[in-house]
Write a protein that holds these residues in place. Structure first.
Motif, short mmCIF file in Angstrom:
data_model
loop_
_atom_site.label_atom_id
_atom_site.label_comp_id
_atom_site.label_asym_id
_atom_site.label_seq_id
_atom_site.Cartn_x
_atom_site.Cartn_y
_atom_site.Cartn_z
N GLU A 1 0.89 -1.38 -0.09
CA GLU A 1 0.07 -0.11 -0.12
C GLU A 1 0.92 1.27 -0.07
OE1 GLU A 1 -3.56 1.98 2.84
OE2 GLU A 1 -3.31 -0.33 2.74
N LEU A 2 1.80 1.24 0.79
CA LEU A 2 2.95 2.39 0.75
C LEU A 2 3.48 2.76 -0.57
CD1 LEU A 2 4.65 1.75 4.18
CD2 LEU A 2 3.09 3.65 3.68
N LEU A 3 3.70 1.57 -1.21
CA LEU A 3 4.58 1.63 -2.46
C LEU A 3 3.49 1.83 -3.82
CD1 LEU A 3 7.46 -0.93 -1.98
CD2 LEU A 3 7.44 1.80 -1.66
N THR A 4 2.23 1.82 -3.37
CA THR A 4 1.33 1.54 -4.46
C THR A 4 1.61 0.43 -5.30
OG1 THR A 4 2.28 3.17 -5.93
CG2 THR A 4 0.69 3.82 -4.36
N ALA A 5 2.17 -0.73 -4.62
CA ALA A 5 2.30 -2.08 -5.53
C ALA A 5 1.22 -3.24 -5.17
CB ALA A 5 3.88 -2.35 -5.28
N LYS A 6 1.21 -4.12 -6.04
CA LYS A 6 0.40 -5.33 -5.77
C LYS A 6 1.15 -5.99 -4.86
CE LYS A 6 -1.91 -5.02 -10.03
NZ LYS A 6 -2.05 -5.75 -11.52
N VAL A 7 0.62 -6.75 -3.73
CA VAL A 7 1.09 -7.58 -3.03
C VAL A 7 1.86 -8.74 -3.47
CG1 VAL A 7 0.57 -9.37 -0.82
CG2 VAL A 7 -0.64 -7.10 -1.01
N ARG A 8 0.92 -9.41 -4.53
CA ARG A 8 1.34 -10.33 -5.55
C ARG A 8 2.90 -10.12 -6.18
NH1 ARG A 8 -2.10 -12.44 -10.47
NH2 ARG A 8 -1.53 -10.02 -10.88
N THR A 9 3.12 -8.95 -6.20
CA THR A 9 4.35 -8.50 -6.93
C THR A 9 5.45 -8.49 -5.86
OG1 THR A 9 3.13 -6.92 -8.64
CG2 THR A 9 5.50 -6.46 -8.01
N LEU A 10 5.14 -8.03 -4.68
CA LEU A 10 6.07 -7.93 -3.53
C LEU A 10 6.32 -9.53 -3.15
CD1 LEU A 10 5.29 -4.93 -1.37
CD2 LEU A 10 6.58 -4.97 -3.38
N LYS A 11 5.39 -10.46 -3.11
CA LYS A 11 5.40 -11.79 -3.14
C LYS A 11 6.64 -12.28 -3.98
CE LYS A 11 1.54 -12.71 -0.04
NZ LYS A 11 2.19 -13.41 1.00
N MET A 12 6.31 -11.98 -5.21
CA MET A 12 7.20 -12.63 -6.41
C MET A 12 8.92 -12.08 -6.23
SD MET A 12 7.12 -11.54 -10.42
CE MET A 12 7.70 -9.82 -9.86
N TYR A 13 8.88 -10.82 -5.64
CA TYR A 13 10.37 -10.28 -5.29
C TYR A 13 10.71 -11.02 -4.12
CZ TYR A 13 8.98 -5.77 -7.56
OH TYR A 13 8.84 -4.95 -8.33
N GLU A 14 9.87 -11.51 -3.22
CA GLU A 14 10.18 -12.41 -2.05
C GLU A 14 10.85 -13.83 -2.49
OE1 GLU A 14 8.23 -12.57 2.22
OE2 GLU A 14 7.14 -13.58 0.78
#
Length: 112
Positions: A18-31
């Motif tokens: 939410e802070l980065l205006t990104a999708k959670v799925r995108t951050l999980k992919m980075y993870e």
């Protein structure tokens, strides 16, 4: 009153997204690709310091269009060649530059 501890793990990926205006799925992919600071499997909370790295990773992937291997190399160079003071100064500079970008400039990345 105690000062805030920027190293304490308190934020879930959903809040960071939410802070980065990104999708959670995108951050999980980075993870999944090993681009985010490593956390214990049962406690996936991140610190304010981690958010700076995550924002940098998201910037490299979404604005600069650097793939996962390139991002890993950049992060490795930061870790191996900068002391804590210089790394912190660099991430603060990156943060200031990211603040200048509009939401239009940053596109969410589905595949890197």
């Amino acid at each position: 009153m105690a000062l805030l501890d920027n190293a304490k793990d308190v934020l879930p990926l959903s809040s960071i997204a939410e802070l980065l205006t990104a999708k959670v799925r995108t951050l999980k992919m980075y993870e999944d690709k090993g681009l985010l600071p490593s956390k214990k499997l049962n406690k996936k909370l991140y610190s304010i310091n981690d958010v700076k790295i995550i924002a940098f990773v998201h910037y490299l992937a979404s604005v600069k269009k650097i793939n996962a291997n390139g991002i890993k190399y950049i992060l490795e160079m930061l870790d191996n060649n900068m002391d804590e003071k210089n790394r912190t100064a660099f991430l603060e500079l990156v943060e200031k530059n990211l603040e200048k970008l509009s939401g239009v400039d940053v596109t969410d990345v589905e595949v890197i």
